[in-house]
Design a protein around this motif. Sequence first.
Motif, PDB file in Angstrom:
ATOM      1  N   TYR A  30       1.611 -14.531  32.379  1.00 35.88           N
ATOM      2  CA  TYR A  30       0.186 -14.186  32.357  1.00 35.88           C
ATOM      3  C   TYR A  30      -0.320 -13.657  31.027  1.00 35.88           C
ATOM      4  CZ  TYR A  30       0.949 -14.696  37.323  1.00 35.88           C
ATOM      5  OH  TYR A  30       1.288 -15.205  38.551  1.00 35.88           O
ATOM      6  N   GLY A  31       0.582 -13.502  30.041  1.00 38.77           N
ATOM      7  CA  GLY A  31       0.120 -13.029  28.752  1.00 38.77           C
ATOM      8  C   GLY A  31      -0.102 -11.522  28.766  1.00 38.77           C
ATOM      9  N   PRO A  32      -0.896 -10.995  27.797  1.00 41.44           N
ATOM     10  CA  PRO A  32      -1.080  -9.549  27.665  1.00 41.44           C
ATOM     11  C   PRO A  32      -1.606  -8.897  28.942  1.00 41.44           C
ATOM     12  CG  PRO A  32      -1.901 -10.671  25.714  1.00 41.44           C
ATOM     13  CD  PRO A  32      -1.583 -11.739  26.720  1.00 41.44           C
ATOM     14  N   LEU A  33      -0.954  -7.809  29.358  1.00 38.86           N
ATOM     15  CA  LEU A  33      -1.354  -7.060  30.549  1.00 38.86           C
ATOM     16  C   LEU A  33      -1.301  -5.566  30.251  1.00 38.86           C
ATOM     17  CD1 LEU A  33       0.778  -8.942  33.255  1.00 38.86           C
ATOM     18  CD2 LEU A  33      -1.691  -9.178  32.906  1.00 38.86           C
ATOM     19  N   SER A  34      -2.164  -4.813  30.891  1.00 43.76           N
ATOM     20  CA  SER A  34      -2.088  -3.358  30.792  1.00 43.76           C
ATOM     21  C   SER A  34      -0.949  -2.859  31.672  1.00 43.76           C
ATOM     22  CB  SER A  34      -3.407  -2.726  31.243  1.00 43.76           C
ATOM     23  OG  SER A  34      -3.582  -2.940  32.643  1.00 43.76           O
ATOM     24  N   ARG A  35      -0.589  -1.614  31.506  1.00 40.61           N
ATOM     25  CA  ARG A  35       0.467  -1.045  32.347  1.00 40.61           C
ATOM     26  C   ARG A  35       0.040  -1.047  33.818  1.00 40.61           C
ATOM     27  NH1 ARG A  35       1.265   1.163  27.429  1.00 40.61           N
ATOM     28  NH2 ARG A  35       3.423   1.636  26.771  1.00 40.61           N
ATOM     29  N   ALA A  36      -1.234  -0.790  34.059  1.00 42.03           N
ATOM     30  CA  ALA A  36      -1.719  -0.796  35.443  1.00 42.03           C
ATOM     31  C   ALA A  36      -1.603  -2.195  36.047  1.00 42.03           C
ATOM     32  CB  ALA A  36      -3.167  -0.307  35.492  1.00 42.03           C
ATOM     33  N   GLU A  37      -1.969  -3.217  35.263  1.00 42.38           N
ATOM     34  CA  GLU A  37      -1.865  -4.587  35.750  1.00 42.38           C
ATOM     35  C   GLU A  37      -0.410  -4.978  35.987  1.00 42.38           C
ATOM     36  OE1 GLU A  37      -5.808  -6.550  33.566  1.00 42.38           O
ATOM     37  OE2 GLU A  37      -3.930  -6.296  32.448  1.00 42.38           O
ATOM     38  N   VAL A  63       5.690  -5.888  22.681  1.00 43.84           N
ATOM     39  CA  VAL A  63       4.869  -5.160  21.715  1.00 43.84           C
ATOM     40  C   VAL A  63       3.615  -4.658  22.409  1.00 43.84           C
ATOM     41  CG1 VAL A  63       5.711  -6.402  19.696  1.00 43.84           C
ATOM     42  CG2 VAL A  63       3.754  -7.306  20.957  1.00 43.84           C
ATOM     43  N   ALA A  64       3.108  -3.539  21.926  1.00 46.01           N
ATOM     44  CA  ALA A  64       1.914  -2.930  22.494  1.00 46.01           C
ATOM     45  C   ALA A  64       0.800  -2.951  21.466  1.00 46.01           C
ATOM     46  CB  ALA A  64       2.210  -1.494  22.931  1.00 46.01           C
ATOM     47  N   GLY A  65      -0.404  -3.157  21.942  1.00 46.60           N
ATOM     48  CA  GLY A  65      -1.550  -3.170  21.036  1.00 46.60           C
ATOM     49  C   GLY A  65      -2.832  -3.059  21.812  1.00 46.60           C
ATOM     50  N   THR A  66      -3.906  -2.768  21.094  1.00 47.90           N
ATOM     51  CA  THR A  66      -5.225  -2.660  21.706  1.00 47.90           C
ATOM     52  C   THR A  66      -6.061  -3.844  21.257  1.00 47.90           C
ATOM     53  OG1 THR A  66      -5.073  -0.261  21.621  1.00 47.90           O
ATOM     54  CG2 THR A  66      -7.249  -1.208  22.014  1.00 47.90           C
ATOM     55  N   PRO A  67      -6.261  -4.842  22.115  1.00 48.72           N
ATOM     56  CA  PRO A  67      -7.032  -6.019  21.716  1.00 48.72           C
ATOM     57  C   PRO A  67      -8.482  -5.675  21.491  1.00 48.72           C
ATOM     58  CG  PRO A  67      -6.610  -6.072  24.071  1.00 48.72           C
ATOM     59  CD  PRO A  67      -5.841  -4.906  23.523  1.00 48.72           C
ATOM     60  N   TYR A  68      -9.131  -6.465  20.652  1.00 46.40           N
ATOM     61  CA  TYR A  68     -10.559  -6.272  20.425  1.00 46.40           C
ATOM     62  C   TYR A  68     -11.318  -6.781  21.647  1.00 46.40           C
ATOM     63  CZ  TYR A  68     -15.227  -6.578  18.449  1.00 46.40           C
ATOM     64  OH  TYR A  68     -16.569  -6.431  18.231  1.00 46.40           O
ATOM     65  N   VAL A  69     -11.998  -5.872  22.308  1.00 42.02           N
ATOM     66  CA  VAL A  69     -12.764  -6.233  23.502  1.00 42.02           C
ATOM     67  C   VAL A  69     -14.155  -5.670  23.372  1.00 42.02           C
ATOM     68  CG1 VAL A  69     -10.754  -6.383  25.006  1.00 42.02           C
ATOM     69  CG2 VAL A  69     -11.889  -4.187  24.704  1.00 42.02           C
ATOM     70  N   GLU A  70     -14.967  -5.920  24.408  1.00 42.82           N
ATOM     71  CA  GLU A  70     -16.339  -5.413  24.378  1.00 42.82           C
ATOM     72  C   GLU A  70     -16.324  -3.892  24.288  1.00 42.82           C
ATOM     73  OE1 GLU A  70     -14.968  -5.918  28.623  1.00 42.82           O
ATOM     74  OE2 GLU A  70     -14.957  -7.092  26.765  1.00 42.82           O
ATOM     75  N   ALA A  71     -17.351  -3.322  23.697  1.00 42.52           N
ATOM     76  CA  ALA A  71     -17.419  -1.879  23.489  1.00 42.52           C
ATOM     77  C   ALA A  71     -17.380  -1.149  24.833  1.00 42.52           C
ATOM     78  CB  ALA A  71     -18.693  -1.518  22.724  1.00 42.52           C
ATOM     79  N   ARG A  72     -16.613  -0.076  24.876  1.00 40.32           N
ATOM     80  CA  ARG A  72     -16.528   0.733  26.090  1.00 40.32           C
ATOM     81  C   ARG A  72     -17.444   1.942  25.935  1.00 40.32           C
ATOM     82  NH1 ARG A  72     -11.542   0.176  28.888  1.00 40.32           N
ATOM     83  NH2 ARG A  72     -11.465   2.413  29.240  1.00 40.32           N
ATOM     84  N   LYS A  73     -18.094   2.331  27.009  1.00 37.07           N
ATOM     85  CA  LYS A  73     -19.037   3.439  26.934  1.00 37.07           C
ATOM     86  C   LYS A  73     -18.318   4.776  26.779  1.00 37.07           C
ATOM     87  CE  LYS A  73     -22.790   1.234  29.490  1.00 37.07           C
ATOM     88  NZ  LYS A  73     -23.699   1.310  30.664  1.00 37.07           N
ATOM     89  N   GLU A  79      -4.576  -0.082  26.350  1.00 27.99           N
ATOM     90  CA  GLU A  79      -3.509  -0.729  25.597  1.00 27.99           C
ATOM     91  C   GLU A  79      -2.931  -1.886  26.399  1.00 27.99           C
ATOM     92  OE1 GLU A  79      -0.207   1.237  22.910  1.00 27.99           O
ATOM     93  OE2 GLU A  79       0.428   1.228  25.005  1.00 27.99           O
ATOM     94  N   LYS A  80      -2.720  -3.007  25.717  1.00 23.44           N
ATOM     95  CA  LYS A  80      -2.147  -4.187  26.358  1.00 23.44           C
ATOM     96  C   LYS A  80      -0.721  -4.401  25.863  1.00 23.44           C
ATOM     97  CE  LYS A  80      -5.761  -5.953  28.672  1.00 23.44           C
ATOM     98  NZ  LYS A  80      -5.768  -6.408  30.070  1.00 23.44           N
ATOM     99  N   LEU A  81       0.126  -4.863  26.774  1.00 27.27           N
ATOM    100  CA  LEU A  81       1.508  -5.176  26.445  1.00 27.27           C
ATOM    101  C   LEU A  81       1.702  -6.678  26.472  1.00 27.27           C
ATOM    102  CD1 LEU A  81       3.006  -2.522  28.853  1.00 27.27           C
ATOM    103  CD2 LEU A  81       3.021  -2.351  26.354  1.00 27.27           C
ATOM    104  N   SER A  82       2.493  -7.205  25.555  1.00 26.13           N
ATOM    105  CA  SER A  82       2.763  -8.642  25.529  1.00 26.13           C
ATOM    106  C   SER A  82       4.169  -8.875  25.001  1.00 26.13           C
ATOM    107  CB  SER A  82       1.748  -9.381  24.644  1.00 26.13           C
ATOM    108  OG  SER A  82       1.886  -8.987  23.290  1.00 26.13           O
ATOM    109  N   LEU A  83       4.680 -10.078  25.262  1.00 29.65           N
ATOM    110  CA  LEU A  83       5.951 -10.453  24.659  1.00 29.65           C
ATOM    111  C   LEU A  83       5.788 -10.512  23.146  1.00 29.65           C
ATOM    112  CD1 LEU A  83       7.234 -13.303  26.999  1.00 29.65           C
ATOM    113  CD2 LEU A  83       7.759 -10.866  27.074  1.00 29.65           C
ATOM    114  N   ASN A  84       6.844 -10.189  22.441  1.00 31.29           N
ATOM    115  CA  ASN A  84       6.817 -10.223  20.985  1.00 31.29           C
ATOM    116  C   ASN A  84       6.496 -11.638  20.510  1.00 31.29           C
ATOM    117  OD1 ASN A  84       7.353 -10.142  18.244  1.00 31.29           O
ATOM    118  ND2 ASN A  84       9.111  -8.789  18.474  1.00 31.29           N
TER     119      ASN A  84
END
Length: 413
Positions: A30-37, A63-73, A79-84
């Motif tokens: 499924y690609g990048p997922l948050s820890r909750a997902e 690897v962990a990273g914060t993808p560029y997404v829509e602005a959060r209020k 943080e999203k996790l993905s395979l290296n």
Amino acid sequence: MLSGMHPHDGPLTRLRRSHEQAVLEQLRKYGPLSRAELGTRSGLSRTTLYDIVAGLVTSGAVVAGTPYVEARKRGRPVEKLSLNPAAGEAVGIDFARRAVHVAAVNLAHEVVGSASEGHAGDLSWPERVDIAVRLLDSLTTGAPGESGAGGSGRAQAVHLGALRAIGVGVVGPTSDPGSESAHAQGIDGLPDLLRKRFGVPVLLDNNTRLAALAEAVWGAAADSGDVLYLRLSHGVGGGLVVGGALHRGRHGLSGEFGHITVDPAGERCECGKTGCLETLASLDAVLRRYRAAGGRADSPARFLDAATAADPPALEVLARVGGEVGEVLAAVCHAVGPGVIVVGGELAQAGNALLEPVEQALRQHLMPLARLHVDVRRATLGEAGSALGGIALVLHETPLLTHYPQPVSEENA
């Protein structure tokens, strides 16, 4: 190195390894997922999941990273996790009727690049494979081409040395290599030919089914695990994604929606029956119907131009085709109950002139309860769709992490 992560092989180590495999499997599919997902998909407790993820990040597998997404209020970005991404790449090749399309994706589900080249319809398989190799070579140098799932630009360099597998799409039904039907299609030697050229496992499937899988993973239906895909091109075919998995059917015959009978007294189809949807809704059939209605276009591209210009005969033909397509789709919906219908292929470029009649026919022929649960969308991945579907097939169905310790067999448990 991922190997050697577990120097001891006791029960707790084996349990931890199974948890790691569960996490890696979800990220691979499924690609990048948050820890909750990840927690929801894997079923692991929060404490166990965080411990497993920490170990995988430390080892370099994740690897962990914060993808560029829509602005959060408010609050921090998730943080999203993905395979290296450096762990390997997957390549998809679509051998269409008159073109070869290739695409490459890394294990973080990032599309590295894609490219296409047309050819004569009677080109031999070795020559088509040569085209695929040349196109992939162009990606290894970062040559100009399509990058991303749908956009165009300059492709990143593909590292074929990191290749783990190839997913391949071909026209028509697929079955086991060496079978009578594979021999009749001339594809029985294709997997071996590709394995010799690339030195990696090869998965082969119908290219329209692969386009369905791609739309469910990266495209118009990425938010749905149950998808009915219909391609209206030189042929008419489709695919089903059920519960997030591609449905092939016995002998690879699933998704042949173009051979559902619409008019029993109609024209004879290439399959030997009469009045199939393909005899009414393929590009050549639509063009013939348009010219019979007084239209002047002499190619599918010019027909689409006429439809864009609101040419009355073009709109009339599209309305009839849309009604026929919608009636067939309604029958299939009653059998499989998809949440999303995706319409692709060149004819889908007609947009609402085609899709609105399709939706009207669906409302007319679906039972009332089903009308509330079906969403019709236009495909978004374009000509790279089937090649991307080949990659999705690889990511979903083969163990790509070859350097990661394999699960312990019952024999050694």
